[in-house]
Structures are given as structure tokens and as C-alpha cells.
Design a protein around this motif. Structure first.
Motif, PDB file in Angstrom:
ATOM      1  N   TRP A  32      15.322   7.905 -11.389  1.00 29.86           N
ATOM      2  CA  TRP A  32      15.978   8.251 -10.123  1.00 29.86           C
ATOM      3  C   TRP A  32      15.224   9.399  -9.445  1.00 29.86           C
ATOM      4  O   TRP A  32      14.958   9.355  -8.241  1.00 29.86           O
ATOM      5  N   ALA A  33      14.860  10.418 -10.225  1.00 33.61           N
ATOM      6  CA  ALA A  33      14.214  11.597  -9.632  1.00 33.61           C
ATOM      7  C   ALA A  33      12.843  11.267  -9.031  1.00 33.61           C
ATOM      8  O   ALA A  33      12.478  11.810  -7.988  1.00 33.61           O
ATOM      9  N   GLU A  34      12.100  10.390  -9.690  1.00 27.73           N
ATOM     10  CA  GLU A  34      10.796   9.991  -9.136  1.00 27.73           C
ATOM     11  C   GLU A  34      10.947   9.377  -7.751  1.00 27.73           C
ATOM     12  O   GLU A  34      10.130   9.593  -6.869  1.00 27.73           O
ATOM     13  N   ILE A  35      11.985   8.553  -7.601  1.00 34.04           N
ATOM     14  CA  ILE A  35      12.158   7.820  -6.344  1.00 34.04           C
ATOM     15  C   ILE A  35      12.828   8.682  -5.269  1.00 34.04           C
ATOM     16  O   ILE A  35      12.465   8.617  -4.101  1.00 34.04           O
ATOM     17  N   PHE A  36      13.833   9.480  -5.675  1.00 30.41           N
ATOM     18  CA  PHE A  36      14.637  10.177  -4.660  1.00 30.41           C
ATOM     19  C   PHE A  36      14.378  11.674  -4.552  1.00 30.41           C
ATOM     20  O   PHE A  36      14.904  12.324  -3.656  1.00 30.41           O
ATOM     21  N   ASN A  37      13.576  12.243  -5.475  1.00 30.71           N
ATOM     22  CA  ASN A  37      13.376  13.690  -5.399  1.00 30.71           C
ATOM     23  C   ASN A  37      11.938  14.053  -5.753  1.00 30.71           C
ATOM     24  O   ASN A  37      11.683  15.048  -6.415  1.00 30.71           O
ATOM     25  N   ASN A  38      11.015  13.209  -5.304  1.00 32.97           N
ATOM     26  CA  ASN A  38       9.610  13.408  -5.655  1.00 32.97           C
ATOM     27  C   ASN A  38       8.758  12.592  -4.683  1.00 32.97           C
ATOM     28  O   ASN A  38       9.213  11.542  -4.216  1.00 32.97           O
ATOM     29  N   PRO A  39       7.528  13.053  -4.377  1.00 31.35           N
ATOM     30  CA  PRO A  39       6.672  12.301  -3.456  1.00 31.35           C
ATOM     31  C   PRO A  39       6.410  10.853  -3.894  1.00 31.35           C
ATOM     32  O   PRO A  39       6.091  10.002  -3.063  1.00 31.35           O
ATOM     33  N   THR A  40       6.566  10.562  -5.180  1.00 32.51           N
ATOM     34  CA  THR A  40       6.364   9.176  -5.644  1.00 32.51           C
ATOM     35  C   THR A  40       7.271   8.197  -4.895  1.00 32.51           C
ATOM     36  O   THR A  40       6.900   7.050  -4.675  1.00 32.51           O
ATOM     37  N   GLY A  41       8.438   8.682  -4.477  1.00 36.78           N
ATOM     38  CA  GLY A  41       9.360   7.815  -3.726  1.00 36.78           C
ATOM     39  C   GLY A  41       8.746   7.200  -2.479  1.00 36.78           C
ATOM     40  O   GLY A  41       9.151   6.119  -2.046  1.00 36.78           O
ATOM     41  N   GLU A  42       7.747   7.884  -1.922  1.00 40.15           N
ATOM     42  CA  GLU A  42       7.068   7.360  -0.722  1.00 40.15           C
ATOM     43  C   GLU A  42       5.864   6.494  -1.089  1.00 40.15           C
ATOM     44  O   GLU A  42       5.079   6.111  -0.213  1.00 40.15           O
ATOM     45  N   ASN A  43       5.709   6.183  -2.358  1.00 41.22           N
ATOM     46  CA  ASN A  43       4.529   5.444  -2.830  1.00 41.22           C
ATOM     47  C   ASN A  43       4.849   4.176  -3.613  1.00 41.22           C
ATOM     48  O   ASN A  43       3.945   3.506  -4.075  1.00 41.22           O
ATOM     49  N   VAL A  44       6.140   3.881  -3.784  1.00 45.23           N
ATOM     50  CA  VAL A  44       6.526   2.684  -4.546  1.00 45.23           C
ATOM     51  C   VAL A  44       7.000   1.623  -3.560  1.00 45.23           C
ATOM     52  O   VAL A  44       7.968   1.837  -2.819  1.00 45.23           O
ATOM     53  N   TYR A  45       6.316   0.498  -3.560  1.00 49.43           N
ATOM     54  CA  TYR A  45       6.577  -0.575  -2.597  1.00 49.43           C
ATOM     55  C   TYR A  45       6.795  -1.910  -3.287  1.00 49.43           C
ATOM     56  O   TYR A  45       6.201  -2.165  -4.339  1.00 49.43           O
ATOM     57  N   VAL A  46       7.565  -2.753  -2.628  1.00 53.14           N
ATOM     58  CA  VAL A  46       7.588  -4.173  -2.992  1.00 53.14           C
ATOM     59  C   VAL A  46       6.755  -4.879  -1.926  1.00 53.14           C
ATOM     60  O   VAL A  46       7.097  -4.895  -0.740  1.00 53.14           O
ATOM     61  N   LEU A  47       5.631  -5.430  -2.360  1.00 49.25           N
ATOM     62  CA  LEU A  47       4.705  -6.110  -1.441  1.00 49.25           C
ATOM     63  C   LEU A  47       5.060  -7.581  -1.297  1.00 49.25           C
ATOM     64  O   LEU A  47       5.487  -8.221  -2.265  1.00 49.25           O
ATOM     65  N   PHE A  48       4.823  -8.106  -0.077  1.00 50.07           N
ATOM     66  CA  PHE A  48       5.008  -9.552   0.131  1.00 50.07           C
ATOM     67  C   PHE A  48       3.799 -10.177   0.807  1.00 50.07           C
ATOM     68  O   PHE A  48       3.770 -11.375   1.065  1.00 50.07           O
ATOM     69  N   GLU A  49       2.784  -9.377   1.099  1.00 49.40           N
ATOM     70  CA  GLU A  49       1.594  -9.894   1.771  1.00 49.40           C
ATOM     71  C   GLU A  49       0.359  -9.113   1.329  1.00 49.40           C
ATOM     72  O   GLU A  49       0.430  -7.889   1.191  1.00 49.40           O
ATOM     73  N   GLU A  50      -0.727  -9.810   1.047  1.00 48.19           N
ATOM     74  CA  GLU A  50      -1.994  -9.166   0.704  1.00 48.19           C
ATOM     75  C   GLU A  50      -3.075  -9.719   1.620  1.00 48.19           C
ATOM     76  O   GLU A  50      -3.223 -10.946   1.725  1.00 48.19           O
ATOM     77  N   ASN A  51      -3.803  -8.825   2.260  1.00 48.22           N
ATOM     78  CA  ASN A  51      -4.891  -9.214   3.158  1.00 48.22           C
ATOM     79  C   ASN A  51      -4.484 -10.293   4.158  1.00 48.22           C
ATOM     80  O   ASN A  51      -5.194 -11.275   4.364  1.00 48.22           O
ATOM     81  N   GLY A  52      -3.307 -10.105   4.752  1.00 46.40           N
ATOM     82  CA  GLY A  52      -2.833 -11.018   5.791  1.00 46.40           C
ATOM     83  C   GLY A  52      -2.296 -12.344   5.277  1.00 46.40           C
ATOM     84  O   GLY A  52      -1.914 -13.204   6.071  1.00 46.40           O
ATOM     85  N   GLN A  53      -2.225 -12.520   3.956  1.00 47.16           N
ATOM     86  CA  GLN A  53      -1.776 -13.791   3.369  1.00 47.16           C
ATOM     87  C   GLN A  53      -0.534 -13.582   2.510  1.00 47.16           C
ATOM     88  O   GLN A  53      -0.400 -12.553   1.850  1.00 47.16           O
TER      89      GLN A  53
END
Ligand SMILES: Nc1nc2c(c(=O)[nH]1)N[C@H]1C(S)=C(S)[C@@H](COP(=O)(O)O)O[C@H]1N2
Ligand SMILES: [Mo]
Length: 157
Positions: free
Chosen positions: A101-122
Motif C-alpha cells: 500500500w505504501a509503495e503505491i499511495f505514499n511513495n513516488p513508485t505510485g506514479e510508476n506502476v501501470y497496467v499497459l494495453f498497447e505497445e508501440n501503437g499495437q
């Protein structure tokens, strides 16, 4: 874990992600529903294995912050000291990565964890349809979860 033969990847592809556990609003997310959220573009993302081997490099990817997804699901916090949660991102082959919880909500890592749905326009095909990444990890391979099927919120007892 047993390695998956390349020709077998089709049966591991997941078209949806279940967001579940200690959340007020369990969610089922698809590429379409992610596209309706706050979409970010991530540039020059490299996947490096724990061994140091370079695995892949994307010029550009699109995705949604895990933090935004968890805010939408709304973690069931009983009071402000109730913040010892761990979040498991799990794939169809049972590969997984863990966040606190702290990594996501109380640490800069929260701005770096993504769920991706597209790579290189595909759209993401063989590793699809969604991949979870943590951009600021030293080695990005371990918390690069392809065939993502669930995001589970658990409270530490
Ligand atoms: N679902 C799933 N995700 C996974 C793995 C796996 O076996 N299954 N291997 C991990 C490892 S050890 C690395 S280094 C990277 C490799 O990413 P790549 O296959 O895109 O090169 O993915 C990670 N994500
Ligand atoms: Mo790896």
C-alpha cells in the motif's frame, strides 16, 4: 515455475483483469475500460531480467496507473491507520508480483506502476492483453507481469 513453450502462449492470453479482495467495488477491467480511464504514454521502457539480460524495449506504450485502478475499486480502509495492505498482480500462468500500500499511495513508485494495453501503437498480442509494469524498478523484469488476470488486495493480519 515451468517454462511455457512459445507455441502454447495463446491459451494464457487474458482478456480481462479482476480487481478483488479488500475493495469496496470489485472491478472487471478490459482494454476498452482502461481506454476510458486516464491514459498515459510511457516512453522508452526497457525490460531487464534480474540476471541483467535485456529482454525487450518499447519506444512507446499506453496504460493506466495502478493507483487510479485501486482508487476506483476503493480499498476498504477501516481508519487511517488501516494501511497495511499488499497487492498481488497475478497472471494466468500464476506468475506474480507484489506491491505494498505504501509503495503505491505514499511513495513516488505510485506514479510508476501501470497496467499497459498497447505497445508501440499495437494491441498487446502474445503477452496480452494487459501487462503490469513498474517503471522505476532497478531490474524491470521481475515486476513485468504479462498475461495479467487479477489484481488482489489483501490486508496483513
Ligand atoms: N506471466 C508471466 N510474466 C512474466 C514472466 C513469466 O514467466 N510469466 N517472466 C518474467 C521475467 S523472469 C522477465 S525477465 C520478463 C521478461 O519479459 P519478456 O518476456 O517480455 O522479455 O517477464 C516477466 N514476466
Ligand atoms: Mo527474468
Amino acid at each position: 515455475m515451468m517454462p511455457i513453450p512459445p507455441g502454447d502462449s495463446a491459451k494464457y492470453i487474458s482478456k480481462q483483469i479482476e480487481v478483488k479482495g479488500e475493495v469496496e467495488h470489485p472491478l472487471t477491467l478490459t482494454v476498452d475500460s482502461l481506454m476510458k480511464m486516464n491514459v498515459a504514454t510511457i516512453e522508452n521502457f526497457k525490460v531487464v531480467c534480474q540476471s541483467g539480460a535485456s529482454m525487450k524495449e518499447n519506444k512507446s506504450c499506453k496504460g493506466v496507473l495502478l493507483k487510479d485502478i485501486l482508487e476506483k475499486a476503493n480499498i476498504t480502509q477501516q481508519n487511517h491507520k488501516d494501511r497495511n495492505f499488499y497487492i498481488v498482480a497475478r497472471a494466468t500462468d500464476n506468475y506474480k508480483a507484489t506491491f505494498s500500500w505504501a509503495e503505491i499511495f505514499n511513495n513516488p513508485t505510485g506514479e510508476n506502476v501501470y497496467v499497459l494495453f498497447e505497445e508501440n501503437g499495437q494491441p498487446i498480442k502474445a503477452q496480452g492483453e494487459m501487462i503490469l509494469i513498474c517503471k522505476n524498478d532497478i531490474k524491470t523484469g521481475p515486476r513485468h507481469v504479462y498475461w495479467l488476470k487479477s489484481i488482489e488486495v489483501n490486508r496483513v493480519d
